[in-house]
Design a protein around this motif. Structure first.
Motif, mmCIF file in Angstrom:
data_model
loop_
_atom_site.group_PDB
_atom_site.id
_atom_site.type_symbol
_atom_site.label_atom_id
_atom_site.label_comp_id
_atom_site.label_asym_id
_atom_site.label_seq_id
_atom_site.Cartn_x
_atom_site.Cartn_y
_atom_site.Cartn_z
ATOM 1 N N TRP A 86 6.747 15.116 1.168
ATOM 2 C CA TRP A 86 6.245 13.878 0.936
ATOM 3 C C TRP A 86 4.873 13.766 1.429
ATOM 4 O O TRP A 86 4.295 12.598 1.026
ATOM 5 N N GLN A 87 4.431 14.498 2.742
ATOM 6 C CA GLN A 87 3.167 14.366 3.111
ATOM 7 C C GLN A 87 2.175 14.834 2.115
ATOM 8 O O GLN A 87 1.122 14.055 1.747
ATOM 9 N N THR A 88 2.216 15.681 1.317
ATOM 10 C CA THR A 88 1.521 16.256 0.304
ATOM 11 C C THR A 88 1.310 15.337 -0.955
ATOM 12 O O THR A 88 0.462 14.889 -1.621
ATOM 13 N N PHE A 89 2.865 14.981 -1.368
ATOM 14 C CA PHE A 89 2.858 13.954 -2.368
ATOM 15 C C PHE A 89 1.932 12.800 -2.040
ATOM 16 O O PHE A 89 1.244 12.187 -3.016
ATOM 17 N N GLU A 90 1.907 12.122 -0.722
ATOM 18 C CA GLU A 90 1.119 11.101 -0.529
ATOM 19 C C GLU A 90 -0.167 11.140 -0.803
ATOM 20 O O GLU A 90 -0.930 10.483 -1.223
ATOM 21 N N LYS A 91 -0.858 12.282 -0.203
ATOM 22 C CA LYS A 91 -2.119 12.850 -0.293
ATOM 23 C C LYS A 91 -2.593 12.732 -1.549
ATOM 24 O O LYS A 91 -3.780 12.431 -1.961
ATOM 25 N N TYR A 92 -1.964 13.460 -2.705
ATOM 26 C CA TYR A 92 -2.288 13.565 -4.060
ATOM 27 C C TYR A 92 -2.023 12.408 -4.788
ATOM 28 O O TYR A 92 -2.517 11.825 -5.993
ATOM 29 N N SER A 93 -1.081 11.429 -4.258
ATOM 30 C CA SER A 93 -0.753 10.238 -5.345
ATOM 31 C C SER A 93 -1.491 9.190 -5.219
ATOM 32 O O SER A 93 -1.338 8.196 -5.935
ATOM 33 N N PHE A 94 -2.044 8.845 -3.867
ATOM 34 C CA PHE A 94 -2.590 7.730 -3.428
ATOM 35 C C PHE A 94 -4.085 7.457 -4.054
ATOM 36 O O PHE A 94 -4.730 7.285 -3.320
ATOM 37 N N TYR A 95 -3.831 7.234 -5.331
ATOM 38 C CA TYR A 95 -5.139 6.933 -6.143
ATOM 39 C C TYR A 95 -5.186 5.476 -6.560
ATOM 40 O O TYR A 95 -5.977 4.724 -6.300
ATOM 41 N N ASP A 96 -4.190 5.404 -7.369
ATOM 42 C CA ASP A 96 -3.991 3.843 -7.620
ATOM 43 C C ASP A 96 -2.937 3.518 -8.051
ATOM 44 O O ASP A 96 -1.845 4.272 -8.270
ATOM 45 N N ALA A 97 -2.449 2.088 -8.514
ATOM 46 C CA ALA A 97 -1.023 1.934 -8.979
ATOM 47 C C ALA A 97 -0.513 2.430 -10.065
ATOM 48 O O ALA A 97 0.459 2.924 -10.316
ATOM 49 N N LYS A 98 -1.375 2.733 -11.114
ATOM 50 C CA LYS A 98 -1.091 3.320 -12.447
ATOM 51 C C LYS A 98 -0.575 4.814 -12.173
ATOM 52 O O LYS A 98 0.452 5.071 -12.693
ATOM 53 N N MET A 99 -1.271 5.520 -11.249
ATOM 54 C CA MET A 99 -0.949 6.906 -11.115
ATOM 55 C C MET A 99 0.587 6.689 -10.306
ATOM 56 O O MET A 99 1.213 7.629 -10.635
ATOM 57 N N MET A 100 1.092 5.893 -9.455
ATOM 58 C CA MET A 100 1.973 5.895 -8.810
ATOM 59 C C MET A 100 3.191 5.445 -10.039
ATOM 60 O O MET A 100 4.350 6.057 -9.923
ATOM 61 N N GLU A 101 2.981 4.533 -10.717
ATOM 62 C CA GLU A 101 3.597 4.036 -11.586
ATOM 63 C C GLU A 101 4.141 5.354 -12.531
ATOM 64 O O GLU A 101 5.225 5.746 -12.590
ATOM 65 N N ASP A 102 3.206 6.215 -12.918
ATOM 66 C CA ASP A 102 3.448 7.186 -13.835
ATOM 67 C C ASP A 102 4.293 8.291 -12.995
ATOM 68 O O ASP A 102 5.188 8.978 -13.494
ATOM 69 N N LEU A 103 3.940 8.542 -11.833
ATOM 70 C CA LEU A 103 4.924 9.456 -10.887
ATOM 71 C C LEU A 103 6.076 8.978 -10.666
ATOM 72 O O LEU A 103 7.181 9.756 -10.828
ATOM 73 N N LEU A 104 6.486 7.661 -10.419
ATOM 74 C CA LEU A 104 7.878 7.360 -10.559
ATOM 75 C C LEU A 104 8.504 7.345 -11.641
ATOM 76 O O LEU A 104 9.811 7.921 -11.484
ATOM 77 N N TYR A 105 8.030 7.201 -12.609
ATOM 78 C CA TYR A 105 8.737 7.635 -13.956
ATOM 79 C C TYR A 105 9.002 8.972 -13.965
ATOM 80 O O TYR A 105 10.111 9.330 -14.474
ATOM 81 N N LYS A 106 7.976 9.724 -13.735
ATOM 82 C CA LYS A 106 8.274 11.329 -13.936
ATOM 83 C C LYS A 106 9.127 11.987 -12.854
ATOM 84 O O LYS A 106 10.048 12.744 -13.083
ATOM 85 N N CYS A 107 8.917 11.335 -11.755
ATOM 86 C CA CYS A 107 9.563 12.106 -10.429
ATOM 87 C C CYS A 107 10.819 11.274 -9.866
ATOM 88 O O CYS A 107 11.324 11.643 -8.947
#
Length: 207
Positions: A86-107
């Motif tokens: 989750w440390q690496t996940f946060e490093k690469y996912s913390f771009y914008d809310a749209k990316m987090m939304e898509d990652l939540l749906y996928k993962c």
């Protein structure tokens, strides 16, 4: 042969069965290679739909948001979710809310509830309030609420068990309790109500 652009006469592409066309690439492996090249050409340029199932979302699944930089970050985050890193996940996912939304749906199926709630809270205020899945986990975030959560409240209500809050919007009063964002200030709620009225051109309310 001279190349021509514009309208092509009917006789240039219509050929009767009495005049068959003989292709030079008459071996099966040549035809296969040419077919592959044609698929790659049209797929990359987007000038033709070779399959009824080849839609915009299918293209986005290959290159995330049609952006190589974001695609690299997205794929790294997905891999980190598979690795439970989750440390690496946060490093690469913390771009914008749209990316987090898509990652939540996928993962979503890979992520512990506490992790989903934490990232939903982090992105809620950066336009994540428009995302159904982010709102879903913000509502469940009570499970990660710290014991000293009252310290984050304004001092005027920090030690009060019951106090009044306000919200401005266009929804019905019956749905207001399902909403997340509220204010201690009536004026702030009224400002948001009038903003909603301006954007949506319908009656506004202060709850």
């Amino acid at each position: 042969m001279t190349a021509r652009c514009g309208f092509i006469p009917h006789e240039d592409f219509y050929r009767p069965t009495t005049h068959p066309i003989h292709f030079a690439a008459d071996s099966s492996d040549k035809i296969f290679r040419l077919s592959c090249r044609a698929v790659l050409f049209f797929y990359r340029t987007g000038t033709a739909n070779l399959s009824t199932n080849h839609d915009k979302e299918a293209t986005r699944s290959v290159i995330y948001r049609d952006n190589l930089f974001l695609n690299a970050r997205f794929q790294e985050a997905v891999q980190a979710a598979h690795d439970q890193d989750w440390q690496t996940f946060e490093k690469y996912s913390f771009y914008d809310a749209k990316m987090m939304e898509d990652l939540l749906y996928k993962c979503e199926h890979l992520m512990p509830l506490e992790i989903k709630c934490r990232y939903a809270l982090q992105h809620y205020y950066s336009h994540g309030d428009h995302s159904p899945i982010i709102r879903k986990y913000v509502r469940r975030a009570k499970i990660i609420r710290p014991d000293n959560w009252r310290d984050a409240l304004p001092e005027s209500v920090r030690d009060i068990e019951m106090f009044t809050v306000y919200r401005g919007g266009i929804g019905s009063i019956e749905r207001a309790p399902l909403s997340i964002s509220w204010s201690l200030s009536y004026d702030v709620a009224e400002w948001f109500a009038h903003r909603s009225e301006l954007f949506y051109r319908c009656p506004c309310h202060v709850y």
